[in-house]
Design an enzyme around this catalytic site. Structure first.
Site, PDB file in Angstrom:
ATOM      1  N   SER A  31      24.858  39.605  14.771  1.00 20.63           N
ATOM      2  CA  SER A  31      25.915  39.422  13.619  1.00 20.63           C
ATOM      3  C   SER A  31      27.151  40.098  13.917  1.00 20.63           C
ATOM      4  O   SER A  31      27.202  41.249  13.768  1.00 20.63           O
ATOM      5  CB  SER A  31      25.308  39.789  12.031  1.00 20.63           C
ATOM      6  OG  SER A  31      23.982  39.284  11.812  1.00 20.63           O
ATOM      7  N   HIS A  62      27.239  33.301  13.424  1.00 20.48           N
ATOM      8  CA  HIS A  62      26.146  33.232  14.482  1.00 20.48           C
ATOM      9  C   HIS A  62      26.773  31.841  15.305  1.00 20.48           C
ATOM     10  O   HIS A  62      26.343  30.781  14.946  1.00 20.48           O
ATOM     11  CB  HIS A  62      24.806  33.128  14.074  1.00 20.48           C
ATOM     12  CG  HIS A  62      23.960  34.295  13.885  1.00 20.48           C
ATOM     13  ND1 HIS A  62      23.261  35.075  14.837  1.00 20.48           N
ATOM     14  CD2 HIS A  62      24.128  35.080  12.659  1.00 20.48           C
ATOM     15  CE1 HIS A  62      23.010  36.283  14.189  1.00 20.48           C
ATOM     16  NE2 HIS A  62      23.314  36.424  12.972  1.00 20.48           N
ATOM     17  N   HIS A  84      17.024  32.525  14.158  1.00 18.15           N
ATOM     18  CA  HIS A  84      15.808  33.746  13.606  1.00 18.15           C
ATOM     19  C   HIS A  84      14.697  32.863  13.193  1.00 18.15           C
ATOM     20  O   HIS A  84      14.763  31.430  12.878  1.00 18.15           O
ATOM     21  CB  HIS A  84      16.653  34.109  12.492  1.00 18.15           C
ATOM     22  CG  HIS A  84      17.797  34.957  12.825  1.00 18.15           C
ATOM     23  ND1 HIS A  84      19.120  34.414  12.982  1.00 18.15           N
ATOM     24  CD2 HIS A  84      17.950  36.142  12.787  1.00 18.15           C
ATOM     25  CE1 HIS A  84      19.996  35.240  13.152  1.00 18.15           C
ATOM     26  NE2 HIS A  84      19.539  36.443  13.104  1.00 18.15           N
ATOM     27  N   TYR A  86      13.428  32.799  10.345  1.00 18.02           N
ATOM     28  CA  TYR A  86      13.379  32.197   8.982  1.00 18.02           C
ATOM     29  C   TYR A  86      14.233  30.812   8.965  1.00 18.02           C
ATOM     30  O   TYR A  86      14.226  30.281   7.991  1.00 18.02           O
ATOM     31  CB  TYR A  86      14.011  33.282   7.995  1.00 18.02           C
ATOM     32  CG  TYR A  86      15.604  33.551   8.367  1.00 18.02           C
ATOM     33  CD1 TYR A  86      16.718  32.847   8.448  1.00 18.02           C
ATOM     34  CD2 TYR A  86      15.964  34.965   8.865  1.00 18.02           C
ATOM     35  CE1 TYR A  86      17.868  33.028   8.877  1.00 18.02           C
ATOM     36  CE2 TYR A  86      17.109  35.285   9.665  1.00 18.02           C
ATOM     37  CZ  TYR A  86      17.817  34.449   9.170  1.00 18.02           C
ATOM     38  OH  TYR A  86      19.313  34.684   9.610  1.00 18.02           O
ATOM     39  N   GLU A  87      14.773  30.607  10.072  1.00 18.37           N
ATOM     40  CA  GLU A  87      15.526  29.169  10.076  1.00 18.37           C
ATOM     41  C   GLU A  87      14.621  28.104   9.993  1.00 18.37           C
ATOM     42  O   GLU A  87      14.950  26.875  10.029  1.00 18.37           O
ATOM     43  CB  GLU A  87      16.537  29.111  10.832  1.00 18.37           C
ATOM     44  CG  GLU A  87      17.722  30.167  11.065  1.00 18.37           C
ATOM     45  CD  GLU A  87      18.769  30.111  12.071  1.00 18.37           C
ATOM     46  OE1 GLU A  87      19.489  29.422  12.275  1.00 18.37           O
ATOM     47  OE2 GLU A  87      18.708  31.219  12.613  1.00 18.37           O
ATOM     48  N   ALA A 114      22.313  43.425  13.646  1.00 20.32           N
ATOM     49  CA  ALA A 114      22.566  44.336  12.469  1.00 20.32           C
ATOM     50  C   ALA A 114      21.311  44.466  11.766  1.00 20.32           C
ATOM     51  O   ALA A 114      20.455  43.547  11.835  1.00 20.32           O
ATOM     52  CB  ALA A 114      23.383  43.551  11.459  1.00 20.32           C
ATOM     53  N   MET A 212      15.765  41.127  11.007  1.00 23.36           N
ATOM     54  CA  MET A 212      14.917  39.750  10.982  1.00 23.36           C
ATOM     55  C   MET A 212      15.126  39.016  12.383  1.00 23.36           C
ATOM     56  O   MET A 212      14.870  38.140  12.564  1.00 23.36           O
ATOM     57  CB  MET A 212      15.582  38.900   9.948  1.00 23.36           C
ATOM     58  CG  MET A 212      15.611  39.499   8.711  1.00 23.36           C
ATOM     59  SD  MET A 212      16.524  38.366   7.491  1.00 23.36           S
ATOM     60  CE  MET A 212      16.893  39.579   6.005  1.00 23.36           C
ATOM     61  N   SER A 213      15.109  39.914  13.536  1.00 20.07           N
ATOM     62  CA  SER A 213      15.469  39.056  14.860  1.00 20.07           C
ATOM     63  C   SER A 213      14.511  39.801  15.991  1.00 20.07           C
ATOM     64  O   SER A 213      14.027  38.955  16.840  1.00 20.07           O
ATOM     65  CB  SER A 213      16.801  39.109  15.226  1.00 20.07           C
ATOM     66  OG  SER A 213      17.491  40.383  15.311  1.00 20.07           O
ATOM     67  N   ASN A 236      24.049  48.612   6.526  1.00 22.69           N
ATOM     68  CA  ASN A 236      23.839  48.844   4.853  1.00 22.69           C
ATOM     69  C   ASN A 236      22.598  49.799   4.883  1.00 22.69           C
ATOM     70  O   ASN A 236      21.791  49.702   5.851  1.00 22.69           O
ATOM     71  CB  ASN A 236      23.381  47.559   4.235  1.00 22.69           C
ATOM     72  CG  ASN A 236      22.206  46.781   4.977  1.00 22.69           C
ATOM     73  OD1 ASN A 236      22.457  46.049   6.015  1.00 22.69           O
ATOM     74  ND2 ASN A 236      21.107  46.729   4.135  1.00 22.69           N
ATOM     75  N   HIS A 248      24.971  39.003   2.550  1.00 22.11           N
ATOM     76  CA  HIS A 248      25.094  38.625   4.322  1.00 22.11           C
ATOM     77  C   HIS A 248      26.666  39.236   4.433  1.00 22.11           C
ATOM     78  O   HIS A 248      26.927  39.652   5.271  1.00 22.11           O
ATOM     79  CB  HIS A 248      24.941  37.206   4.298  1.00 22.11           C
ATOM     80  CG  HIS A 248      25.071  36.842   5.801  1.00 22.11           C
ATOM     81  ND1 HIS A 248      24.374  37.338   7.041  1.00 22.11           N
ATOM     82  CD2 HIS A 248      25.931  36.049   6.443  1.00 22.11           C
ATOM     83  CE1 HIS A 248      24.803  37.019   7.919  1.00 22.11           C
ATOM     84  NE2 HIS A 248      25.720  35.972   7.589  1.00 22.11           N
TER      85      HIS A 248
HETATM   86  N1  HPA Z   1      17.236  43.978   5.934  1.00 24.95           N
HETATM   87  C1  HPA Z   1      16.889  42.917   6.997  1.00 24.95           C
HETATM   88  N2  HPA Z   1      17.955  42.524   7.909  1.00 24.95           N
HETATM   89  C2  HPA Z   1      19.057  43.150   7.813  1.00 24.95           C
HETATM   90  C3  HPA Z   1      19.382  44.238   6.989  1.00 24.95           C
HETATM   91  C4  HPA Z   1      18.364  44.704   5.994  1.00 24.95           C
HETATM   92  O1  HPA Z   1      18.796  45.198   5.112  1.00 24.95           O
HETATM   93  N3  HPA Z   1      20.790  44.184   6.952  1.00 24.95           N
HETATM   94  C5  HPA Z   1      21.152  43.622   8.130  1.00 24.95           C
HETATM   95  N4  HPA Z   1      20.230  42.880   8.618  1.00 24.95           N
END
Ligand code: HPA
Length: 273
Positions: A31, A62, A84, A86-87, A114, A212-213, A236, A248
């Site tokens: 990302s 993306h 991903h 989740y898609e 990320a 998530m990847s 974050n 996001h």
């Molecule tokens: N959780 C999951 N995936 C992420 C996060 C998070 O806090 N930040 C960036 N991708």
């Protein structure tokens, strides 16, 4: 031939009809890290959509293409954007583009992403080199009939993140005076961010960052004998560790603010390979 292997070999054939370029190094851009693509002396770009078995991404930030070219005199293939789990695709479908990079010749692959910081000492903008992962809550990309020509049925996962690539990453960071954290990446399925209780669980289990990847990609590549490196940009503090709500947009904003640092590190790393 196994069905999945047949699908992949067909895509290899299509790419080889378009170019004779053989990449040595693969890089997956996470990302907001797409800027690295501008630094590549481009030979060819192939949108995922022109290789119909590849899943295509719907997520803002993306892009969906392979970029072939040279970076610091090294022959590279970049994935501009990934899909991903989740898609809605299966884990096996999600890792198709990464496996394709390996089949096209990339023996060393850097996965970037990320991620949310679980380690309390991490702050947004930190870079974390992945040294191991926890993938127990996501389905394995290796589920189903094994592709024996890729690797064994029961692959060892004790050295997924290549120690020699880890040394090179550290060397690259110290030569540029870029602080580099190290840690364990835990993958969740998403798309929802984790709950604070899940983050406490992740912390108890030993995770330093969550995303998530990347872990399923690393598993599929390690199975194929690829040397994998992983780099997370902490965008974050994970859920419950700060008062800020997660979004996001925040992930993308921090990713683009820190993109220069990450890009400089990746370029230096590539030059050392
Ligand atoms: N959780 C999951 N995936 C992420 C996060 C998070 O806090 N930040 C960036 N991708």
């Amino acid at each position: 031939m196994n069905e999945e292997e047949r699908i992949l070999m067909e895509e290899v054939k299509k790419v080889k009809e378009l170019t004779s370029f053989t990449p040595e190094i693969g890089i997956v851009l996470g990302s907001g890290l797409g800027g690295l693509a501008e630094e590549v002396k481009k030979v060819l770009e192939i949108p995922y959509s022109s290789l119909p078995s590849l899943p295509t991404s719907s997520i803002p930030g993306h892009k969906g293409a392979f970029l072939f070219g040279t970076l610091r005199e090294k022959k590279v293939i970049l994935m501009e954007g990934r899909v991903h789990y989740y898609e809605g695709y299966s884990a096996k479908e999600v890792v198709r583009p990464e496996r394709l990079m390996a089949l096209l010749g990339a023996k060393k692959i850097l996965l970037t992403n990320a991620a949310g910081g679980v380690n309390e000492s991490f702050v947004p903008g930190d870079l974390m080199m992945i040294v191991d992962h926890i993938a127990s809550l996501v389905p394995s990309p290796l589920r189903g009939e094994n592709i024996d020509s890729f690797g064994p049925r029961f692959p060892d996962m004790s050295g997924v993140y290549s120690p020699s690539l880890q040394r090179k990453m550290k060397e690259a960071a110290s030569s540029l005076s870029i602080p580099l954290k190290t840690g364990i990446y835990m993958q969740f399925t998403g798309p929802q961010f984790e709950s604070p209780a899940e983050i406490r669980m992740a912390k108890t289990l030993g995770a330093d960052a969550v995303g998530m990847s990347t872990a399923i990609e690393a598993i599929a590549l390690s199975h194929m004998g690829v040397d994998v490196a992983g780099l997370s940009l902490i965008t974050n503090k994970a859920a419950g560790l700060s008062k800020e709500p997660l979004s996001h947009e925040e992930v993308q904003e921090i990713a683009s603010l820190s993109a220069n640092k990450m890009e400089a590190l990746v370029k230096k790393f590539v030059s050392l390979l």
